[in-house]
Each structure stands twice: as C-alpha cells, then as structure tokens.
Design an enzyme around this catalytic site. Structure first.
Site, short mmCIF file in Angstrom:
data_model
loop_
_atom_site.label_atom_id
_atom_site.label_comp_id
_atom_site.label_asym_id
_atom_site.label_seq_id
_atom_site.Cartn_x
_atom_site.Cartn_y
_atom_site.Cartn_z
CE LYS A 79 46.52 53.07 38.31
NZ LYS A 79 47.61 52.20 38.78
CB SER A 154 46.71 51.63 42.33
OG SER A 154 47.71 51.52 41.34
CB SER A 178 49.17 48.82 41.04
OG SER A 178 49.33 49.29 42.36
#
Length: 472
Positions: A79, A154, A178
């Site tokens: 990420k 996210s 997320s």
C-alpha cells in the site's frame, strides 16, 4: 498449471517444487498488469527492474537448496502509505509526490524476509482518508467488476489488484474499514486484526489503537498465510501481541453445526443498509442456518461508538496531518481538511472521554461474545457506488453528510477492538460484489479465520474458491 489466479499457496508450492521459477511467475503477473492495470489503475510506482532483481535473487536461493520463506517468489503489492526503502511512497498526496522512502516499514521488512517480490505500490486515497480510492497524484482506482464503480478504500488499490490477478498478495491498513470495505467491493478477503496482532514500526504513537495494518488476499487460506508473516512480536513494539505469527497459517475450517451466530443487518437500527446489500447478507444468514449454525438475531449495544470513533479519528488526523494542512492548505482535499480541523477544538478531556468510552465498548463486546462465537453483519452499507462520487450521499433516503457517515457498519466494529474479516458473500442483481463481515472476540483471529474459511466454502462466491472473476 499455475496462472495469475492460482492461490498464493499453490504458487509458493510450485516454486518450491521447481515447477515454475520466480522470474517466470513474475512474467505472468507483469503481462497481466500490462493487460488490465490501465483499466483499473490499481498499481502505481511499478518498478519492473527492481522486481526482476528480486525474482532473480529468489531463484538463486531456490537453486541453492536453502530453506524458503513462506512467501518465496510471490509477486506482492505494498500500500502506498507503507514505506519501502528506495521506493516512491506518495500517500496519494501532491505534497508527497516525489518522496522516496529511506527505510522499510515493519510489515514490509517481514514480507521481504519471507521472500515476497515487491512489484509496485497500490493506490490509496489522499493520506488513506476515505473509503473511495482517488487522489491527485495517480487518479482513481476503479472496480474490476464494473469500471464505472468504486473499488472502495483506502486499500482499494490492493483489493482491485488482487481481484484483477495482478499480484498474488497485498497489504493494507484499516481505521474505519479500509481493509474490509475494498475487500467487499472487489470480491476478495480482507482482515482487520486485533490491536497488536500486526505491530507497526516506525510509529509516532505505540499506544494508538484505532488504525491497524493487515492482509488482503483472494481467499481465506492465502490471507492466513500472509497474516502468519505479518503477525508476531517485535522488540521495538512492546504493545505487540506475543503470539508467534506462524500459528495463523492454514486454519482448518470449523464445522458450522451448532456454531453460535449472532446476526444483525444494522446493529439494532444504528445505520441504514441498502436493500440490495441487505438481501445478500440475509441470504448468507439463511445459508449458515441451513448448514446447522444456531443463527440468532442479536447484536452488542454500542451507543458510544459514533462519538468515540469520530473524536479519536479527528484527534489523530489533526496531530498527524495538521502541519501539512497549515503549510499546504490548497493541496489537501476538502473532506480531509474538514476532518483535520474537527480535531482542533478537542480538549484533553474530550480525548480522555473517548478512550474511556472505548474501554466500555470493548467490555460490551467481551460480554457479548460470551454467548456467541461470531457476529455476522454487512461489511459496507452500500454496494460499490459510482466512481465519480466521493462517497454515497443518500442511503434509503437518509442523507450521508460526510465521507465517513456511510461506513458505520465498519467503524462501529473498529472501536470495539475486535478482529473482523470481510468474506465474499454474493452479488447484487447488477453483478456488484457484496462482502459479509464476520466479527469475533478480541484476540480470536485463528478461530475467526477458521469460521471464515467454512463460510467461504459454503458461499462459493469468492474468486479464490471458484466464484465469478472480473471480465477484464
């Protein structure tokens, strides 16, 4: 025959058996990236040269006969909020657009030590704020099942990359959903672990309990494999749980017969749930009952969850990002700026009250799980929404006034401290994925994974267990 939709476990076994090399496996995934990433925009800062160097090193280790790590040779996405030494890490912010990390975050240390081949960063909303993945640096990540829809966030880049077959495994983080929301939107599996299960280092606050890092995968077995690498103690993180990560690998599915299941659509009317999501979740509850589980309409009372989460989120964001907002007021999206500013009037008393409320919430959850093995509920209150919206503004006629209002089904669980996993449950009539959220008592990840694996086999909706793949 290994392909990009083979399980990570099968890929690792094939490399160990020398049926495929790490370079050949990388070739397959890079070809898939070339084929589909332009359509979904899930992976960013792709570094082909560095990926091949890692794969070649992995093949040398295989040839040497040395013991192989659990993720040896597996293409992996990190990420874009997690630091990778020498790699561009932007946090989805124009303020950080040219930032190159000088070190690996602990989760990256661990996956690299286990042999993973880092291919790219995965896209994220600006500073991971919000459950729709778009930012001014890389643009919007789109849903592989419908490229006019959101991939969630996210950790949306990670989930979309997995669903599209671009990497074998990926990681993410979760404050208000997320890891869970993008898993639900993209028909993959995402786990929010208990606090301390996956330690974070470096960190500005060892005792911060709202945001955690964790795994995403195409099926529960692969997710358990990644959790076995990410979890475990570290001497730099005294708040980490002492359980070795290896205990989480490959949990056998439990018998669903007699499993004590608490079932709720909306935690007693605490939030609105779209009718199409509700239909899929109710069908999942019926499946569990038909399989012999004792399914009861029940939920923990969480009256303090709303104010607790909003206070802690605002306080944490103001501390972490307030200086950036002051220095670059025009370079921060409005919704994030509003959230940061919401933290400024908070007093020490306000924050102390929120932590006291969180203690009460954790105790409510502990008492609730004395009577039940698992709580079953929606992951997201809506199916994947149009990608040109920042967030859904109305659910069943009820306005959603901010970019977190529609995520109550996820962030109410956050503040209990309980682990929660999103597992594919089915599809709306339009073919949009819907995940089922399974919540267990604090520290119960291994048991929760076993329950999730049993449900996954029952549902058959997930990509990793033969469910529909995106038609990219």
């Amino acid at each position: 025959m290994i392909d990009v939709y083979s399980s990570a476990r099968a890929m690792a076994a094939a490399i160990a058996a020398r049926e495929i090399s790490a370079r050949e496996l990388l070739d397959l995934h890079l070809a898939r990236i070339d084929q589909v990433n332009g359509a979904v925009n899930a992976l960013v800062s792709i570094d082909v040269g560095r990926a091949y160097a890692q794969a070649s090193a992995a093949d040398d280790i295989t040839a040497s006969g040395a013991q192989l790590g659990a993720l040896h040779g597996l293409p992996y996405a990190v990420k874009d909020t997690h630091h990778v030494a020498g790699w561009r890490t932007t946090f989805g912010s124009p303020v950080m657009a040219d930032h190159v990390s000088a070190y690996d975050d602990l989760v990256v240390e661990r996956v690299r030590a286990a042999g993973a081949v880092v291919v790219a960063k995965s896209n994220t909303p600006e500073f991971a704020a919000g459950s729709h993945t778009f930012n001014p640096v890389f643009g919007t990540t789109l849903n592989p099942y419908d490229t006019g829809r959101s991939a969630g966030g996210s950790s949306g880049g990670s989930a979309a990359a997995l669903a599209s077959g671009m990497v074998a495994l990926a990681d993410g983080s979760d404050m208000g959903g997320s890891l869970r929301n993008p898993a639900s939107f993209c028909n993959v599996v995402g786990l929010r672990p208990s606090w301390g299960r996956v330690p974070t280092w470096p960190t500005w606050n060892l005792w911060e309990t709202v945001s955690v890092q964790g795994p995403l995968a195409r099926d529960v077995g692969d997710l358990a494999l990644l959790l076995s690498v990410l979890a475990g103690p570290d001497p730099r993180v005294p708040t980490a749980d002492s359980t070795p990560g290896g205990v989480f690998a490959d949990p056998a599915p439990v018998s669903l017969g007699g499993l004590r299941v608490a079932f709720s659509i909306d935690l007693g009317g605490a939030f609105e749930v779209d009718s199409e999501v509700e239909a899929v979740v109710r069908a999942a509850g019926a499946q569990l009952a038909d399989a012999g589980a004792a399914v009861t309409d029940a939920w923990p009372e969480l009256p303090e969850a709303e104010t607790t989460f909003r206070t802690l989120r605002a306080w944490l964001m103001e501390y972490a990002l307030g200086d950036i907002l002051d220095a670059h007021p025009d370079a921060v999206k409005q919704s994030l700026a509003d959230n940061i500013r919401a933290g400024r009037p908070l007093t020490g008393h306000d924050v102390a009250v929120a932590y006291a409320q969180r203690t009460v919430l954790a105790d409510h959850a502990r008492a609730f799980f004395e009577a039940y093995d698992v709580l079953v509920m929606p992951v997201s209150q809506v199916p994947p929404f149009p990608a040109d919206q920042e967030y859904p503004h109305v659910i069943n006629g009820r306005p959603q006034e901010s970019y977190v209002d529609w995520m109550r089904s996820a962030f109410f669980v956050t503040v209990t401290g309980c682990p929660a996993i999103s597992v594919p449950a089915g599809f709306t009539p339009e073919g949009l994925p819907v995940g089922l959220q399974l919540v267990g008592p604090a520290g119960s990840e291994r048991r929760l994974l076993a329950i999730a694996r049993a449900y996954e086999e029952l549902s058959g909706a997930g990509i990793g267990v033969g469910g529909p793949r995106p038609s990219l």
